[in-house]
Scaffold this motif. Structure first.
Motif, PDB file in Angstrom:
ATOM      1  N   ALA A 339     -27.352 107.066  18.266  1.00  0.00           N
ATOM      2  CA  ALA A 339     -28.007 107.058  19.447  1.00  0.00           C
ATOM      3  C   ALA A 339     -27.884 108.439  20.614  1.00  0.00           C
ATOM      4  O   ALA A 339     -28.805 108.754  21.057  1.00  0.00           O
ATOM      5  N   VAL A 340     -26.805 109.256  20.363  1.00  0.00           N
ATOM      6  CA  VAL A 340     -26.707 110.593  20.695  1.00  0.00           C
ATOM      7  C   VAL A 340     -27.800 111.265  20.302  1.00  0.00           C
ATOM      8  O   VAL A 340     -28.581 112.181  21.034  1.00  0.00           O
ATOM      9  N   ALA A 341     -28.073 111.234  18.956  1.00  0.00           N
ATOM     10  CA  ALA A 341     -29.104 112.109  18.172  1.00  0.00           C
ATOM     11  C   ALA A 341     -30.360 111.714  18.666  1.00  0.00           C
ATOM     12  O   ALA A 341     -31.410 112.451  18.683  1.00  0.00           O
ATOM     13  N   ALA A 342     -30.656 110.318  18.976  1.00  0.00           N
ATOM     14  CA  ALA A 342     -31.887 109.856  19.242  1.00  0.00           C
ATOM     15  C   ALA A 342     -32.554 110.338  20.821  1.00  0.00           C
ATOM     16  O   ALA A 342     -33.667 110.348  20.928  1.00  0.00           O
ATOM     17  N   ASN A 343     -31.454 110.656  21.505  1.00  0.00           N
ATOM     18  CA  ASN A 343     -31.751 110.958  22.863  1.00  0.00           C
ATOM     19  C   ASN A 343     -32.301 112.649  23.033  1.00  0.00           C
ATOM     20  O   ASN A 343     -31.391 113.399  23.293  1.00  0.00           O
ATOM     21  N   GLU A 344     -33.367 112.649  22.719  1.00  0.00           N
ATOM     22  CA  GLU A 344     -33.789 113.932  22.764  1.00  0.00           C
ATOM     23  C   GLU A 344     -34.096 114.646  24.248  1.00  0.00           C
ATOM     24  O   GLU A 344     -34.367 115.939  24.319  1.00  0.00           O
ATOM     25  N   GLU A 345     -34.130 113.934  25.175  1.00  0.00           N
ATOM     26  CA  GLU A 345     -34.353 114.329  26.611  1.00  0.00           C
ATOM     27  C   GLU A 345     -32.708 115.058  27.209  1.00  0.00           C
ATOM     28  O   GLU A 345     -32.890 115.696  28.191  1.00  0.00           O
ATOM     29  N   ALA A 346     -31.737 114.659  26.531  1.00  0.00           N
ATOM     30  CA  ALA A 346     -30.448 114.993  26.947  1.00  0.00           C
ATOM     31  C   ALA A 346     -29.805 116.190  26.381  1.00  0.00           C
ATOM     32  O   ALA A 346     -30.115 116.484  25.163  1.00  0.00           O
ATOM     33  N   ASP A 347     -28.912 116.731  27.188  1.00  0.00           N
ATOM     34  CA  ASP A 347     -28.064 117.939  26.833  1.00  0.00           C
ATOM     35  C   ASP A 347     -26.951 117.190  25.885  1.00  0.00           C
ATOM     36  O   ASP A 347     -26.170 116.484  26.648  1.00  0.00           O
ATOM     37  N   THR A 348     -26.777 117.303  24.767  1.00  0.00           N
ATOM     38  CA  THR A 348     -25.659 116.645  23.936  1.00  0.00           C
ATOM     39  C   THR A 348     -24.664 117.505  23.499  1.00  0.00           C
ATOM     40  O   THR A 348     -24.960 118.357  22.652  1.00  0.00           O
ATOM     41  N   ILE A 349     -23.404 117.442  23.905  1.00  0.00           N
ATOM     42  CA  ILE A 349     -22.355 118.203  23.272  1.00  0.00           C
ATOM     43  C   ILE A 349     -21.148 117.234  22.631  1.00  0.00           C
ATOM     44  O   ILE A 349     -21.050 116.477  23.195  1.00  0.00           O
ATOM     45  N   ILE A 350     -21.012 117.705  21.544  1.00  0.00           N
ATOM     46  CA  ILE A 350     -20.089 117.129  20.456  1.00  0.00           C
ATOM     47  C   ILE A 350     -18.890 117.952  21.042  1.00  0.00           C
ATOM     48  O   ILE A 350     -18.841 119.183  20.351  1.00  0.00           O
ATOM     49  N   GLY A 351     -17.697 117.569  21.506  1.00  0.00           N
ATOM     50  CA  GLY A 351     -16.490 118.212  21.802  1.00  0.00           C
ATOM     51  C   GLY A 351     -15.600 118.393  20.981  1.00  0.00           C
ATOM     52  O   GLY A 351     -14.396 118.008  21.050  1.00  0.00           O
ATOM     53  N   GLY A 352     -15.722 119.006  19.678  1.00  0.00           N
ATOM     54  CA  GLY A 352     -14.855 119.135  18.729  1.00  0.00           C
ATOM     55  C   GLY A 352     -14.381 118.014  18.065  1.00  0.00           C
ATOM     56  O   GLY A 352     -14.545 116.850  18.181  1.00  0.00           O
ATOM     57  N   GLY A 353     -13.304 118.141  17.044  1.00  0.00           N
ATOM     58  CA  GLY A 353     -12.479 117.331  16.337  1.00  0.00           C
ATOM     59  C   GLY A 353     -13.193 116.370  15.628  1.00  0.00           C
ATOM     60  O   GLY A 353     -14.057 116.686  14.976  1.00  0.00           O
ATOM     61  N   ASP A 354     -12.770 114.992  15.399  1.00  0.00           N
ATOM     62  CA  ASP A 354     -13.158 114.084  14.519  1.00  0.00           C
ATOM     63  C   ASP A 354     -14.681 113.875  14.830  1.00  0.00           C
ATOM     64  O   ASP A 354     -15.436 113.386  13.908  1.00  0.00           O
TER      65      ASP A 354
END
Length: 394
Positions: A339-354
């Motif tokens: 879902a995060v990957a599919a939202n191309e309109e958004a700024d998506t940040i993965i905050g480290g870790g798992d």
């Protein structure tokens, strides 16, 4: 970062530049199994090489005892992988501040690269020992910190040495801090934050901070059961922190008071044992069997979460939705990652870790706007805490 100089401000030609990198990478014998962190440091290293610096790299790896050399924690494989990625020789010192390190630093020519042995083979590193800081500083004319992943530690190589040399941020450090603080200070809205992982107690300050900033807060992972218990639900043998139930209730009230949509699972995948081949049942959160534990969010929850993520303009994600390392319990984390990957309109940040391990496992890393290299450091930044490794550069 306006009050911190970066390597673009430094004159490096002919100078010994001591660079703290984060080469704390997974190894299988002599092989680096994930070189993400080494790759992340390449822009800074290449800039120094091209500028004619004598590049002296230092890092830790794992958790050695601090009593001297331990073969399984040697950085030698990281030096070999870096040489492949740079397409040039990388010298390796068999110690950190000893005779071999001093001799190899002295032998460097313009554009040469040297990696010192594991900093944590010397117990003075973690103690931020002034004598060790001075010995490290003696190997350089300038200091560059490009190890955001260790910026929350006040160790000799991350903070102490900066007091002895002109100090600068590397490109990775600069980008991590600017990206994370930028999103938190001025997110494009709606801002959806996703938190997972096992314990509420580990994330309490992060949740509090995000309730001040986010429009929607999604909760998954083992920590959701403490929230469900606060709603008066029975959670069977699921991981649940009884001491934190009241606090979880307070946070749900805070969310309601602030108009933040706090989403909890409506169904979960339960098992009768913590094992991939356990007996499974997907049930409503109102019907968790007394003898079973929840190990993933259910399909209805995954759909609910994906819908909220799809409407976001900013997404911050830290922590899996379930035990994604086991195929039986990966579906929830995979659904959120997709879902995060599919939202191309958004700024998506993965905050480290798992969460980083998850997006890599599902081969979605290239669909994210930014992947932080520092789990602990990114969490402390989100909490609004000062990072010693950053403060030392000011």
């Amino acid at each position: 970062m306006t009050d911190i100089k970066t390597i673009d401000d430094a004159e490096v030609a002919g100078k010994r530049v001591l660079v703290r990198v984060d080469f704390n990478v997974p190894l299988d014998g002599d092989t680096v199994t994930d070189d993400t962190r080494i790759r992340a440091a390449l822009p800074t290293i290449q800039k120094l090489v091209d500028g004619g610096a004598h590049v002296v790299l230092m890092s830790h790896l794992g958790r050695p005892a601090g009593e001297g050399f331990e073969e399984k924690f040697s950085l030698r494989p990281a030096a070999a992988r870096l040489a492949e990625l740079l397409g040039r020789d990388v010298a390796f010192a068999a110690d950190t501040v000893g005779e071999d390190a001093r001799a190899k630093v002295a032998a460097l020519a313009d554009g040469d690269v040297l990696l010192l042995e594991n900093l944590r083979f010397d117990k003075r590193e973690k103690k931020n020992d002034p004598a060790f800081c001075e010995e490290l500083a003696a190997l350089g004319d300038l200091y560059v910190n490009d190890a955001f992943g260790t910026a929350h530690r006040a160790h000799a190589s991350t903070a102490g040495v900066a007091a002895y040399l002109p100090s600068y941020a590397g490109y990775l450090m600069e980008r991590e801090v600017a990206t994370l603080t930028g999103m938190l200070d001025e997110p494009r809205r709606p801002f959806v934050a996703i938190l997972g992982g096992s314990k509420v107690s580990d994330k309490i300050k992060v949740i509090d901070a995000l309730l001040e900033k986010a429009d929607t807060l999604i909760i998954g992972g083992g920590m959701c059961f403490t929230f469900l218990a606060a709603q008066g639900k029975s959670v069977g043998t699921s991981l649940m922190e009884a001491d934190w139930v009241e606090r979880a209730g307070d946070m749900m009230k805070k969310a309601a008071d602030r108009g933040v949509s706090l989403l909890l699972p409506v169904d979960v995948v339960c098992a009768d044992a913590f094992a991939n081949d356990a007996n499974l049942a997907t049930v409503s959160v109102d019907e968790i069997p007394d003898d079973m534990m929840g190990l993933d969010i259910g399909p209805e929850t995954a759909e609910l979460y994906a819908e909220a993520i799809g409407m976001a303009k900013s997404v911050f994600w830290n922590g899996p939705m379930g035990v994604f390392e086991m195929p039986s319990f990966e579906a929830g984390t995979r659904a959120v990652a997709e879902a995060v990957a599919a939202n191309e309109e958004a700024d998506t940040i993965i905050g480290g870790g798992d969460s980083v391990a998850a997006v890599n496992q599902f081969d979605l890393a290239d669909k994210m706007t930014f992947i932080s290299t520092g789990g602990g450091a990114s969490m402390e930044l989100v909490q609004g805490e000062a990072l010693p490794g950053v403060e030392a550069l000011r």
